[in-house]
Design an enzyme around this catalytic site. Structure first.
Site, PDB file in Angstrom:
ATOM      1  N   LYS A  32     -35.876  -8.807 -23.404  1.00  0.00           N
ATOM      2  CA  LYS A  32     -36.745  -9.074 -22.322  1.00  0.00           C
ATOM      3  C   LYS A  32     -37.497  -7.898 -21.745  1.00  0.00           C
ATOM      4  O   LYS A  32     -38.522  -7.847 -21.493  1.00  0.00           O
ATOM      5  CB  LYS A  32     -36.274 -10.060 -21.336  1.00  0.00           C
ATOM      6  CG  LYS A  32     -35.926  -9.563 -19.985  1.00  0.00           C
ATOM      7  CD  LYS A  32     -35.065 -10.409 -19.201  1.00  0.00           C
ATOM      8  CE  LYS A  32     -33.981  -9.462 -18.576  1.00  0.00           C
ATOM      9  NZ  LYS A  32     -33.944  -9.394 -17.265  1.00  0.00           N
ATOM     10  N   THR A  33     -36.799  -6.766 -21.556  1.00  0.00           N
ATOM     11  CA  THR A  33     -37.313  -5.570 -20.915  1.00  0.00           C
ATOM     12  C   THR A  33     -38.204  -4.860 -21.917  1.00  0.00           C
ATOM     13  O   THR A  33     -39.054  -4.459 -21.453  1.00  0.00           O
ATOM     14  CB  THR A  33     -36.187  -4.560 -20.548  1.00  0.00           C
ATOM     15  OG1 THR A  33     -34.996  -5.160 -19.761  1.00  0.00           O
ATOM     16  CG2 THR A  33     -36.568  -3.439 -19.600  1.00  0.00           C
ATOM     17  N   ARG A 603     -22.836  -8.650 -21.376  1.00  0.00           N
ATOM     18  CA  ARG A 603     -23.297  -7.277 -21.232  1.00  0.00           C
ATOM     19  C   ARG A 603     -22.755  -6.261 -22.298  1.00  0.00           C
ATOM     20  O   ARG A 603     -23.440  -5.514 -22.456  1.00  0.00           O
ATOM     21  CB  ARG A 603     -22.602  -6.605 -19.879  1.00  0.00           C
ATOM     22  CG  ARG A 603     -23.151  -7.366 -18.528  1.00  0.00           C
ATOM     23  CD  ARG A 603     -24.651  -7.505 -18.439  1.00  0.00           C
ATOM     24  NE  ARG A 603     -24.941  -8.817 -18.504  1.00  0.00           N
ATOM     25  CZ  ARG A 603     -26.162  -8.998 -19.099  1.00  0.00           C
ATOM     26  NH1 ARG A 603     -27.165  -8.241 -18.726  1.00  0.00           N
ATOM     27  NH2 ARG A 603     -26.691 -10.351 -19.264  1.00  0.00           N
TER      28      ARG A 603
END
Length: 729
Positions: A32-33, A603
């Site tokens: 998404k970034t 993560r």
DNA sequence: GCTGATTGTCTTTTT
DNA sequence: GACAATCAGC
């Protein structure tokens, strides 16, 4: 068109959808970034939008910085003009420009948690409120809840149902009055003031609307109503809003985040488009599968399954230590062996539910000489010496038009008037405060007029004022870093630290000074005031994460980040999921805890390690068991290592109450005397040895009974503290 | 009136 | 292990 080459179908769709409002539902690790940054570059390069017409709101300063770097990677210096900041920083910027319409001066003070507590302390004193019954934490969250729901102190008082609530409402009123007097804004106020200004001043709203053609909001699932209202007011008819979020990663409902906002986006923006990104590029198959299975246990959730093409047969490692002493040792050992096999420390992160858990870890890492860095916890700008130094600087700040009384200086005076010790105590301070209130000015002004205080205090006050004034006269002639060095040196603050051999604190101050020197270099026109304003939003220094350190942080702080190898530490029921949280919020809270676990697991790129430990927990006041979140992971994703409990009745032991010993032994003073003289009284936390039960730890004292946690075989027992079979170790 | 030592209490997550 | 309240001593 190299910009778009690497994107998959959905990502491409999201990047190039520039003629409508857009909602991107982006699963963990789905890039998404990358989508947002590429979109910004696309807007500028392909659609010829001016960079300064683009706004991106992120959740943390860290995320803002990272996004900025990545946009710079695409665009070089052009990226400078894109406005990328947290919502709080954005509001500060707006307020610096437009707070005058609200009757506040531009040099308004931003209060941090310490300042807030300082004000509560005053309130408690004046209103005779007991700290024990009304913890600062509780009252601050009461105040914050009311404020963000637009309930002012009067209304809060009116709707108070019981005495305790009335008391808190009164503290709330005191707090608000004090803030207004000193033109102080807390973190909530930054948003609230912005909201009011945008809502009530059309010309200001129009101005800010005109500035942006394209707005982006990251981590949209964690936006609260107030933030959402502000964002909506920034969107004009012909500008476009793009929001990105993942409902499965909502972890801030305790702070007011509302998932409904992202779910109902199309109601408020009817012609919007939605793109779903569900290919995960980050994690391996086992990690992703485990995360998927875990999050499925949430009932209140929209079905969504991520997939990945990263095959791997590396399973998730789960270790259970016998006690919380051995758990961090295992983690440290594992990190060492990873490092020996060529893994860089900086590619390893240890995540945990609560800040205090880092203590045990730190010790183990230090013992193994593993370099680490903690994010969060006691942050750089939260350290006492840093705040002291900044308080000295605040006293030197020149007067600004619109704020004659400068009451914000009271906070600084209270903090440092007796640091280093000048023989000025509570009593003197109290009279000083009263006199300042009577004369309608700040405390430092009273001191400056001279003659305040009696005896020894009088002299040292005169000297203190002299030091401050001497530095003050240099404000315009020397740089800010030099100014700070001077005032800390002249005031004796440095000497105090040197005398106490406070090496670390001295180091921190050096760092602060060099930081300021940096600021001065980058902002040649920046005044002392500008600097003080600038840093009030930063809680941590954020420039060191490229070093060779293992990274330690809470899961909340890890949001939006990724690491090759991730340890999730202390996965014990009660710690994670957090027991308090569940007691307060029930099923919904449990689901939020599970989302938090989901964030933690996802993560990890290559390897995930989970650890927990048995034994007694002081915090929980019971014996620990493995977190249910571990049990929710499919067995074939897991590789179990480490201890199994020697017997299975561990969970029964924690309810064990009677000991049979309580009626034995004598309870005379003589016996107590005997114990206390010879080996010292048994106290909470002591390590003791019992003739039969062996070693144990004193959990608490109940009168003459000591509650002691022994080895698992014996569990928790209550034994007379003076009993002959009990010895302090 | 100030200082230092001691005891007790409480530790969720953040801008 | 941090912080506030309390108390004895200067």
């Amino acid at each position: 068109m190299s910009l778009l080459e690497q994107l998959n179908q959905q990502q491409l769709e999201a990047v190039t959808c520039v003629d409508r409002h857009l909602r991107i539902i982006a699963g963990a690790g789905s890039g998404k970034t990358r989508v947002v940054t590429t979109r910004i570059a696309y807007l500028i390069e392909q659609c010829h939008i001016y960079p300064n017409k683009i706004l991106a709101i992120t959740f943390t300063n860290k995320a803002a910085r990272e996004m900025k770097e990545r946009v710079e990677g695409f665009l070089g210096d052009t990226a400078q003009a894109v406005m990328i900041s947290t919502i709080h920083s954005f509001c500060v910027r707006l307020l610096r420009e437009d707070i005058l319409v609200h009757g506040y001066p531009r040099n308004f003070t931003i209060l941090d948690a310490d300042d807030q507590r300082s004000i509560l302390r005053d309130a408690y004193k004046q209103l005779q409120v007991d700290v024990k019954t009304y913890s600062y934490h509780r009252v601050l969250s009461y105040i914050s809840n009311n404020k963000t729901n637009f309930i002012d102190a009067n209304s809060a008082l009116a709707r108070a149902n019981y005495e305790g609530e009335r008391i808190m409402a009164n503290v709330y009123a005191f707090y608000e009055k004090r803030l207004a007097e000193m033109f102080g804004l807390d973190f909530d106020d930054l948003l609230i003031f912005t909201y009011h200004i945008l809502k009530e001043h059309v010309e200001v709203r129009k101005k800010w609307q005109r500035r942006f053609a394209y707005l982006h909001v990251d981590e949209f699932q964690d936006v609260d109503m107030l933030q959402y209202q502000i964002i909506k007011m920034l969107v004009k008819e012909d500008s476009y809003l793009c929001v990105v979020g993942d409902p499965d990663q909502t972890i801030y409902t305790w702070r007011g985040a509302q998932v409904d906002i992202i779910m109902n986006f199309e109601k408020d923006f009817p012609h919007s488009h939605t793109v779903i990104l569900n290919e995960n590029y980050r994690s391996t198959q086992p990690i992703l599968q485990a995360s998927n299975e875990l999050i499925k246990n949430n009932r209140n959730r929209i079905e969504k399954e991520l997939f990945t093409r990263n095959e791997s047969d590396e399973r998730i490692v789960h270790f259970t230590a016998m006690d919380d002493y051995n758990e961090p040792i295992w983690v440290a050992g594992k990190i060492l062996s990873l490092h020996h096999n060529g893994v860089k420390y900086r590619d390893i992160a240890v995540l945990y539910r609560s800040n205090y858990l880092s203590r045990g870890l730190e010790k183990a890492l230090l013992d193994q000489h593993i370099p680490y860095r903690i994010y969060g916890g006691v942050r750089f700008y939260d350290r006492a010496e840093i705040k002291d130094a900044l308080s000295y600087l605040r006293l030197l700040a020149p007067k600004v038009e619109g704020d004659d009384k400068e009451l914000f200086k009271n906070l600084a005076v209270k903090r440092i008037i007796n640091l280093p010790k000048r023989g000025i105590g509570a009593k003197t301070l109290e009279t000083l405060e009263q006199e300042a209130a009577v004369k309608d000015t700040n405390m430092y002004e009273i001191l400056k007029q001279g003659g305040f205080g009696k005896g020894k205090a009088k002299e040292s006050i005169a000297k203190f004022v002299e030091v401050i004034e001497a530095s003050r006269s240099c404000v315009d002639t020397i740089s800010i870093d030099q100014l700070l060095s001077k005032v800390l040196e002249d005031s004796g603050y440095m000497e105090m630290l040197r005398n106490d051999a406070e090496i670390e604190r001295l180091e921190n101050l050096k760092e602060l000074i060099s930081d300021i020197a940096n600021y001065v270099e980058n902002n040649p026109d920046g005044s002392l005031l500008d600097y003080l304003q600038e840093i009030s939003l930063y809680s941590d220094k954020e420039d060191l994460d490229n070093g060779e350190f293992v990274q330690l942080m809470t899961i909340h702080a890890a949001k939006g980040l990724e690491f090759d190898r991730v340890f999730v530490y202390s996965l014990c029921d009660g710690i994670f999921p957090n027991e308090r949280s569940i007691n307060e919020g029930g099923q919904q809270a449990l689901e939020e805890e599970r989302r938090l676990a989901y964030v933690a697991f996802t993560r990890a790129k290559k390897q995930l390690f989970l650890s927990d430990s048995y034994g007694y927990s002081y915090v929980l006041d019971k014996l620990k068991t493995t977190s249910r979140f571990v049990k929710e992971i499919p067995q074939d994703c897991l590789q179990e290592v480490g201890a199994k409990p020697r017997n299975s009745f561990a969970s029964d032991v924690d309810t064990y109450q009677g000991s049979g010993f309580s009626s034995l032994g004598n309870t005379t003073d003589e016996a107590i005397e005997h114990t206390s003289k010879k080996k010292g009284k048994i106290r909470k936390g002591d390590l003791v040895v019992h003739d039969v039960f062996g070693e144990g730890i004193v959990i608490k004292l109940e009168g003459e009974l000591a509650v002691i946690a022994f080895d698992k075989k014996y569990g928790i027992r209550k034994i007379l503290a003076t009993h002959a079979s009990l010895h302090k170790k």
